[in-house]
Design a protein around this motif. Structure first.
Motif, PDB file in Angstrom:
ATOM      1  N   MET A   1      14.280  -4.251 -25.819  1.00  5.59           N
ATOM      2  CA  MET A   1      14.278  -3.078 -26.413  1.00  5.59           C
ATOM      3  C   MET A   1      13.145  -2.176 -25.522  1.00  5.59           C
ATOM      4  SD  MET A   1      13.679  -0.889 -29.776  1.00  5.59           S
ATOM      5  CE  MET A   1      15.437  -1.282 -30.429  1.00  5.59           C
ATOM      6  N   ASN A   2      13.506  -1.210 -24.753  1.00  4.48           N
ATOM      7  CA  ASN A   2      12.401  -0.518 -24.271  1.00  4.48           C
ATOM      8  C   ASN A   2      11.490   0.375 -25.249  1.00  4.48           C
ATOM      9  OD1 ASN A   2      13.058   2.399 -24.121  1.00  4.48           O
ATOM     10  ND2 ASN A   2      14.556   1.717 -22.400  1.00  4.48           N
ATOM     11  N   GLY A   3      10.454   0.863 -24.877  1.00  2.00           N
ATOM     12  CA  GLY A   3       9.449   1.688 -25.666  1.00  2.00           C
ATOM     13  C   GLY A   3      10.126   3.099 -26.299  1.00  2.00           C
ATOM     14  N   ILE A   4      10.597   3.766 -25.323  1.00  2.00           N
ATOM     15  CA  ILE A   4      11.402   5.112 -25.450  1.00  2.00           C
ATOM     16  C   ILE A   4      12.513   4.722 -26.587  1.00  2.00           C
ATOM     17  CG2 ILE A   4      12.547   6.771 -24.393  1.00  2.00           C
ATOM     18  CD1 ILE A   4       9.824   6.999 -23.880  1.00  2.00           C
ATOM     19  N   ASP A   5      13.485   3.953 -26.330  1.00  2.00           N
ATOM     20  CA  ASP A   5      14.321   3.625 -27.445  1.00  2.00           C
ATOM     21  C   ASP A   5      13.823   3.379 -28.826  1.00  2.00           C
ATOM     22  OD1 ASP A   5      16.218   3.862 -25.427  1.00  2.00           O
ATOM     23  OD2 ASP A   5      16.565   1.481 -25.070  1.00  2.00           O
ATOM     24  N   LEU A   6      12.808   2.687 -29.058  1.00  2.00           N
ATOM     25  CA  LEU A   6      12.087   2.311 -30.183  1.00  2.00           C
ATOM     26  C   LEU A   6      11.542   3.481 -30.722  1.00  2.00           C
ATOM     27  CD1 LEU A   6      10.901   0.138 -32.231  1.00  2.00           C
ATOM     28  CD2 LEU A   6       8.747   0.230 -31.050  1.00  2.00           C
ATOM     29  N   LEU A   7      10.745   4.466 -30.096  1.00  2.00           N
ATOM     30  CA  LEU A   7      10.185   5.429 -30.345  1.00  2.00           C
ATOM     31  C   LEU A   7      11.152   6.649 -30.845  1.00  2.00           C
ATOM     32  CD1 LEU A   7       7.429   5.753 -27.917  1.00  2.00           C
ATOM     33  CD2 LEU A   7       6.896   5.113 -30.210  1.00  2.00           C
ATOM     34  N   SER A   8      12.445   6.548 -30.015  1.00  2.00           N
ATOM     35  CA  SER A   8      13.311   7.648 -30.227  1.00  2.00           C
ATOM     36  C   SER A   8      13.983   7.431 -31.677  1.00  2.00           C
ATOM     37  CB  SER A   8      14.224   7.860 -29.061  1.00  2.00           C
ATOM     38  OG  SER A   8      13.745   8.186 -27.869  1.00  2.00           O
ATOM     39  N   GLU A   9      14.247   6.256 -31.784  1.00  2.00           N
ATOM     40  CA  GLU A   9      14.941   5.766 -33.032  1.00  2.00           C
ATOM     41  C   GLU A   9      14.103   5.844 -34.277  1.00  2.00           C
ATOM     42  OE1 GLU A   9      18.177   3.976 -35.317  1.00  2.00           O
ATOM     43  OE2 GLU A   9      18.153   4.638 -32.993  1.00  2.00           O
ATOM     44  N   PHE A  10      12.814   5.654 -33.958  1.00  2.00           N
ATOM     45  CA  PHE A  10      11.986   5.963 -35.241  1.00  2.00           C
ATOM     46  C   PHE A  10      11.804   7.358 -35.522  1.00  2.00           C
ATOM     47  CE2 PHE A  10       6.957   5.757 -36.076  1.00  2.00           C
ATOM     48  CZ  PHE A  10       6.997   5.501 -37.311  1.00  2.00           C
ATOM     49  N   TYR A  99       1.990   4.174 -20.455  1.00  2.00           N
ATOM     50  CA  TYR A  99       1.830   5.733 -21.056  1.00  2.00           C
ATOM     51  C   TYR A  99       3.307   6.333 -21.197  1.00  2.00           C
ATOM     52  CZ  TYR A  99      -2.355   5.657 -18.186  1.00  2.00           C
ATOM     53  OH  TYR A  99      -3.707   5.381 -17.536  1.00  2.00           O
ATOM     54  N   THR A 100       3.560   7.229 -22.239  1.00  2.00           N
ATOM     55  CA  THR A 100       4.862   7.528 -22.688  1.00  2.00           C
ATOM     56  C   THR A 100       4.615   9.126 -22.644  1.00  2.00           C
ATOM     57  OG1 THR A 100       5.430   5.549 -23.788  1.00  2.00           O
ATOM     58  CG2 THR A 100       6.569   7.808 -24.443  1.00  2.00           C
ATOM     59  N   THR A 101       5.484   9.699 -21.814  1.00  2.00           N
ATOM     60  CA  THR A 101       5.231  11.370 -21.986  1.00  2.00           C
ATOM     61  C   THR A 101       6.187  11.850 -23.043  1.00  2.00           C
ATOM     62  OG1 THR A 101       7.074  11.709 -20.350  1.00  2.00           O
ATOM     63  CG2 THR A 101       4.973  11.150 -19.379  1.00  2.00           C
ATOM     64  N   TRP A 102       5.937  12.974 -23.302  1.00  2.00           N
ATOM     65  CA  TRP A 102       6.509  13.822 -24.209  1.00  2.00           C
ATOM     66  C   TRP A 102       7.908  14.039 -23.761  1.00  2.00           C
ATOM     67  CZ3 TRP A 102       8.279  14.610 -28.745  1.00  2.00           C
ATOM     68  CH2 TRP A 102       8.885  15.634 -29.008  1.00  2.00           C
ATOM     69  N   GLY A 103       7.803  14.524 -22.497  1.00  2.00           N
ATOM     70  CA  GLY A 103       8.988  14.683 -21.810  1.00  2.00           C
ATOM     71  C   GLY A 103      10.212  13.551 -21.938  1.00  2.00           C
ATOM     72  N   GLU A 104       9.688  12.293 -21.794  1.00  2.00           N
ATOM     73  CA  GLU A 104      10.615  11.050 -21.928  1.00  2.00           C
ATOM     74  C   GLU A 104      11.189  11.065 -23.423  1.00  2.00           C
ATOM     75  OE1 GLU A 104       8.763   8.063 -18.688  1.00  2.00           O
ATOM     76  OE2 GLU A 104       7.779   8.517 -20.567  1.00  2.00           O
ATOM     77  N   LEU A 105      10.169  11.246 -24.546  1.00  2.00           N
ATOM     78  CA  LEU A 105      10.542  10.965 -25.723  1.00  2.00           C
ATOM     79  C   LEU A 105      11.373  11.968 -26.088  1.00  2.00           C
ATOM     80  CD1 LEU A 105      10.159   9.311 -28.368  1.00  2.00           C
ATOM     81  CD2 LEU A 105       8.245  10.274 -28.704  1.00  2.00           C
ATOM     82  N   SER A 106      10.914  13.056 -25.812  1.00  2.00           N
ATOM     83  CA  SER A 106      12.014  14.468 -26.237  1.00  2.00           C
ATOM     84  C   SER A 106      13.499  14.270 -25.908  1.00  2.00           C
ATOM     85  CB  SER A 106      11.226  15.692 -25.762  1.00  2.00           C
ATOM     86  OG  SER A 106      12.234  16.629 -26.070  1.00  2.00           O
ATOM     87  N   GLN A 107      13.496  13.827 -24.763  1.00  2.00           N
ATOM     88  CA  GLN A 107      14.829  13.391 -23.895  1.00  2.00           C
ATOM     89  C   GLN A 107      15.328  12.189 -25.012  1.00  2.00           C
ATOM     90  OE1 GLN A 107      15.228  12.165 -20.010  1.00  2.00           O
ATOM     91  NE2 GLN A 107      17.084  13.303 -19.710  1.00  2.00           N
ATOM     92  N   GLY A 108      14.680  11.223 -25.419  1.00  2.00           N
ATOM     93  CA  GLY A 108      15.345   9.999 -25.954  1.00  2.00           C
ATOM     94  C   GLY A 108      15.894  10.441 -27.449  1.00  2.00           C
ATOM     95  N   GLY A 114      18.764  13.901 -32.427  1.00  2.00           N
ATOM     96  CA  GLY A 114      17.653  14.538 -33.535  1.00  2.00           C
ATOM     97  C   GLY A 114      17.804  15.975 -33.729  1.00  2.00           C
ATOM     98  N   GLY A 115      17.504  16.459 -34.481  1.00  2.00           N
ATOM     99  CA  GLY A 115      17.439  17.888 -34.880  1.00  2.00           C
ATOM    100  C   GLY A 115      16.233  18.375 -34.313  1.00  2.00           C
ATOM    101  N   SER A 116      16.164  19.850 -34.875  1.00  2.00           N
ATOM    102  CA  SER A 116      14.935  20.325 -34.299  1.00  2.00           C
ATOM    103  C   SER A 116      13.585  19.989 -34.735  1.00  2.00           C
ATOM    104  CB  SER A 116      15.132  21.825 -34.412  1.00  2.00           C
ATOM    105  OG  SER A 116      15.272  22.254 -35.928  1.00  2.00           O
ATOM    106  N   LEU A 117      12.612  20.167 -33.811  1.00  2.00           N
ATOM    107  CA  LEU A 117      11.352  19.393 -34.282  1.00  2.00           C
ATOM    108  C   LEU A 117      10.488  20.748 -34.495  1.00  2.00           C
ATOM    109  CD1 LEU A 117      11.020  17.060 -31.709  1.00  2.00           C
ATOM    110  CD2 LEU A 117      11.018  16.415 -34.060  1.00  2.00           C
ATOM    111  N   GLU A 118       9.420  20.891 -35.433  1.00  2.00           N
ATOM    112  CA  GLU A 118       8.700  21.542 -35.820  1.00  2.00           C
ATOM    113  C   GLU A 118       7.320  21.335 -35.145  1.00  2.00           C
ATOM    114  OE1 GLU A 118       7.867  21.112 -40.092  1.00  2.00           O
ATOM    115  OE2 GLU A 118       9.291  22.237 -40.473  1.00  2.00           O
ATOM    116  N   VAL A 119       6.840  22.376 -34.428  1.00  2.00           N
ATOM    117  CA  VAL A 119       5.669  22.273 -33.596  1.00  2.00           C
ATOM    118  C   VAL A 119       4.478  23.130 -34.040  1.00  2.00           C
ATOM    119  CG1 VAL A 119       4.897  22.784 -31.160  1.00  2.00           C
ATOM    120  CG2 VAL A 119       7.156  22.134 -31.600  1.00  2.00           C
TER     121      VAL A 119
END
Length: 161
Positions: A1-10, A99-108, A114-119
């Motif tokens: 499993m790659n890091g983006i997949d793990l983080l996105s699932e989390f 490094y993991t960018t927010w763009g990569e994680l946001s796309q995952g 995933g629903g909307s995120l509060e910023v």
């Protein structure tokens, strides 16, 4: 499993490798591999377990023993700790990049429905929180280049709790 997949699932599920709030410490022992350090507070009611990249927080429960109350992935440690990258690959089969960018994680997150995120802007960091799962993504908001430290737009950490 790659890091983006793990983080996105989390972020989308609120589960880290099957571990959720109120999971007993024995479940963490079964899932996590490698060495760790435990730190228990003076009163013996709170414990933090540090695996290097992943940290878990527990509360003492009279009926169930130590139960999970929060956990996180400290991605900011990866650029200066190539040993952590190797340990994750060997021990858990997880392939993170330094490094993991927010763009990569946001796309995952988006691909997993995933629903909307509060910023919220926390000056040097932006915090993106998924209210339904109680997972927050902390992103570096300082305009600096990458080196042994994450750069602008890179994910600093992802936390549940």
């Amino acid at each position: 499993m790659n890091g983006i997949d793990l983080l996105s699932e989390f972020v989308v599920t609120g589960s880290l490798c099957g571990l959720r709030i109120d999971s007993p410490v024995g479940d963490v022992d079964r899932v996590m591999q490698g060495d760790y350090i435990d730190a228990v507070d003076g009163g013996g009611l709170v414990m933090r377990r540090d695996y290097g990249l992943m940290e878990f927080g527990f509360n003492s429960d009279s009926e169930f023993g130590w139960v999970l109350k929060g956990c996180g992935i400290q991605l900011h440690r990866l650029p200066y700790s190539p040993d952590l990258l190797e340990e994750l690959r060997n021990d858990m089969g997880i392939d993170f990049q330094p490094y993991t960018t927010w763009g990569e994680l946001s796309q995952g997150v988006s691909h997993r429905g995933g629903g909307s995120l509060e910023v919220s802007d926390q000056d040097t960091f932006l915090k993106y929180r998924m209210p339904s799962t109680k997972v927050s993504v902390i992103v570096n908001n300082v305009k600096e280049e990458r080196d042994d430290y994450v750069g602008y737009g890179d994910v600093w950490a992802v936390h549940l709790g």
